[in-house]
Design a protein around this motif. Structure first.
Motif, mmCIF file in Angstrom:
data_model
loop_
_atom_site.group_PDB
_atom_site.id
_atom_site.type_symbol
_atom_site.label_atom_id
_atom_site.label_comp_id
_atom_site.label_asym_id
_atom_site.label_seq_id
_atom_site.Cartn_x
_atom_site.Cartn_y
_atom_site.Cartn_z
ATOM 1 N N TRP A 30 -8.493 -5.769 -17.089
ATOM 2 C CA TRP A 30 -7.278 -4.978 -16.924
ATOM 3 C C TRP A 30 -7.563 -3.623 -16.296
ATOM 4 N N ASP A 31 -8.737 -3.073 -16.538
ATOM 5 C CA ASP A 31 -9.094 -1.794 -15.925
ATOM 6 C C ASP A 31 -9.032 -1.884 -14.396
ATOM 7 N N TRP A 32 -9.380 -3.055 -13.844
ATOM 8 C CA TRP A 32 -9.302 -3.249 -12.393
ATOM 9 C C TRP A 32 -7.847 -3.158 -11.941
ATOM 10 N N VAL A 33 -6.932 -3.802 -12.680
ATOM 11 C CA VAL A 33 -5.504 -3.757 -12.357
ATOM 12 C C VAL A 33 -5.021 -2.308 -12.360
ATOM 13 N N GLU A 34 -5.324 -1.579 -13.427
ATOM 14 C CA GLU A 34 -4.874 -0.187 -13.514
ATOM 15 C C GLU A 34 -5.442 0.665 -12.386
ATOM 16 N N GLY A 35 -6.709 0.438 -12.039
ATOM 17 C CA GLY A 35 -7.320 1.192 -10.947
ATOM 18 C C GLY A 35 -6.649 0.922 -9.614
ATOM 19 N N GLN A 36 -6.332 -0.346 -9.336
ATOM 20 C CA GLN A 36 -5.649 -0.706 -8.093
ATOM 21 C C GLN A 36 -4.248 -0.102 -8.043
ATOM 22 N N MET A 37 -3.521 -0.188 -9.159
ATOM 23 C CA MET A 37 -2.161 0.356 -9.191
ATOM 24 C C MET A 37 -2.160 1.875 -9.051
ATOM 25 N N ALA A 38 -3.126 2.528 -9.658
ATOM 26 C CA ALA A 38 -3.190 3.993 -9.566
ATOM 27 C C ALA A 38 -3.569 4.444 -8.157
ATOM 28 N N ALA A 39 -4.453 3.713 -7.507
ATOM 29 C CA ALA A 39 -4.966 4.135 -6.201
ATOM 30 C C ALA A 39 -4.045 3.779 -5.038
ATOM 31 N N ALA A 40 -3.198 2.777 -5.193
ATOM 32 C CA ALA A 40 -2.359 2.326 -4.072
ATOM 33 C C ALA A 40 -1.404 3.419 -3.616
ATOM 34 N N ARG A 41 -1.135 3.434 -2.339
ATOM 35 C CA ARG A 41 -0.157 4.375 -1.794
ATOM 36 C C ARG A 41 1.221 3.715 -1.684
ATOM 37 N N ASN A 42 1.232 2.463 -1.266
ATOM 38 C CA ASN A 42 2.481 1.746 -1.050
ATOM 39 C C ASN A 42 2.532 0.516 -1.942
ATOM 40 N N TYR A 43 3.727 0.209 -2.405
ATOM 41 C CA TYR A 43 3.962 -0.939 -3.275
ATOM 42 C C TYR A 43 5.154 -1.696 -2.702
ATOM 43 N N TRP A 44 5.134 -3.010 -2.809
ATOM 44 C CA TRP A 44 6.266 -3.820 -2.380
ATOM 45 C C TRP A 44 7.039 -4.269 -3.611
ATOM 46 N N GLY A 61 5.265 5.062 -5.509
ATOM 47 C CA GLY A 61 5.385 5.105 -6.952
ATOM 48 C C GLY A 61 4.086 5.558 -7.573
ATOM 49 N N VAL A 62 4.074 5.659 -8.881
ATOM 50 C CA VAL A 62 2.876 6.094 -9.601
ATOM 51 C C VAL A 62 2.603 5.169 -10.784
ATOM 52 N N TRP A 63 1.328 5.002 -11.083
ATOM 53 C CA TRP A 63 0.917 4.344 -12.315
ATOM 54 C C TRP A 63 0.932 5.462 -13.338
ATOM 55 N N PHE A 64 1.919 5.457 -14.207
ATOM 56 C CA PHE A 64 2.179 6.595 -15.088
ATOM 57 C C PHE A 64 2.250 6.109 -16.529
ATOM 58 N N GLU A 65 1.372 6.630 -17.351
ATOM 59 C CA GLU A 65 1.325 6.288 -18.770
ATOM 60 C C GLU A 65 1.301 4.777 -18.983
ATOM 61 N N LYS A 116 8.706 16.586 -15.856
ATOM 62 C CA LYS A 116 7.719 17.526 -15.311
ATOM 63 C C LYS A 116 6.377 16.830 -15.089
ATOM 64 N N ARG A 117 5.932 16.025 -16.061
ATOM 65 C CA ARG A 117 4.642 15.339 -15.938
ATOM 66 C C ARG A 117 4.678 14.285 -14.830
ATOM 67 N N MET A 118 5.771 13.529 -14.744
ATOM 68 C CA MET A 118 5.864 12.526 -13.692
ATOM 69 C C MET A 118 5.978 13.200 -12.329
ATOM 70 N N GLY A 119 6.732 14.256 -12.238
ATOM 71 C CA GLY A 119 6.829 15.001 -10.983
ATOM 72 C C GLY A 119 5.465 15.493 -10.527
ATOM 73 N N ALA A 120 4.664 15.971 -11.463
ATOM 74 C CA ALA A 120 3.309 16.434 -11.133
ATOM 75 C C ALA A 120 2.451 15.281 -10.617
ATOM 76 N N ALA A 121 2.625 14.084 -11.185
ATOM 77 C CA ALA A 121 1.872 12.911 -10.726
ATOM 78 C C ALA A 121 2.254 12.570 -9.283
ATOM 79 N N TYR A 122 3.539 12.647 -8.945
ATOM 80 C CA TYR A 122 3.986 12.395 -7.572
ATOM 81 C C TYR A 122 3.434 13.448 -6.619
#
Length: 166
Positions: A30-44, A61-65, A116-122
């Motif tokens: 699962w760590d691989w999934v989270e890493g890919q989702m966090a690093a991606a710039r574009n999502y379909w 989008g962002v991988w957030f919490e 505020k936290r999600m805005g900072a992530a974006y």
């Protein structure tokens, strides 16, 4: 982490592609999934139109919490589709490092602190302020039901599926 607490990891049921249920070595974690989702710039994001036809659109989008979250205009086709039927598929651009998430998109209600936290992530990811809370445009959070992933370079050994409890 092999799998989130509410999911079980197994081989996808794809015997015609050489994936055998008993071959458990080399599956992704699962760590691989989270890493890919966090690093991606574009999502379909794929949704269904009112007539049942598919609709697919790229989003930021962002991988957030621990979950994928994105915003969209409330009048967009995807927002209207999600309001009517929140089942969706989110996937990344790569076919070499494949990640496909099936689930439900739910509108996210955010406290000022969460905004505020999600805005900072974006801002950190895109150098763009999404102005969360300044408009009535929705943000959606993906609740996964099924995740499929594999590395083309080591297929089918890495073919992995996670099924989530409802």
């Amino acid at each position: 982490m092999i799998a989130p607490k509410q999911a079980r990891r197994l081989r996808p049921n794809m015997p015609h592609y050489g994936i055998l249920p008993g071959q458990l070595d080399s599956m992704l974690e699962w760590d691989w999934v989270e890493g890919q989702m966090a690093a991606a710039r574009n999502y379909w994001v794929a949704t269904s139109n009112a007539d049942g036809s598919p609709h697919c659109a790229p989003v930021w989008g962002v991988w957030f919490e621990g979950a994928f979250t994105f915003g969209t205009d409330k009048q967009s086709v995807k927002a209207r589709n999600i309001q009517r039927d929140n089942r969706a598929i989110v996937h990344l651009e790569s076919g070499d490092e494949t990640l496909i998430i099936q689930g439900k998109l739910i509108a996210t209600q955010m406290s000022p602190e969460l905004q505020k936290r999600m805005g900072a992530a974006y801002i950190e990811k895109y150098q763009l302020d999404p102005q969360i809370g300044e408009t009535d445009n929705p943000f959606f959070r993906l609740l996964p039901r099924k995740v499929m992933a594999w590395l083309e370079s080591d297929y089918p050994a890495t073919a992995t599926c996670w099924l989530f409890d409802e």
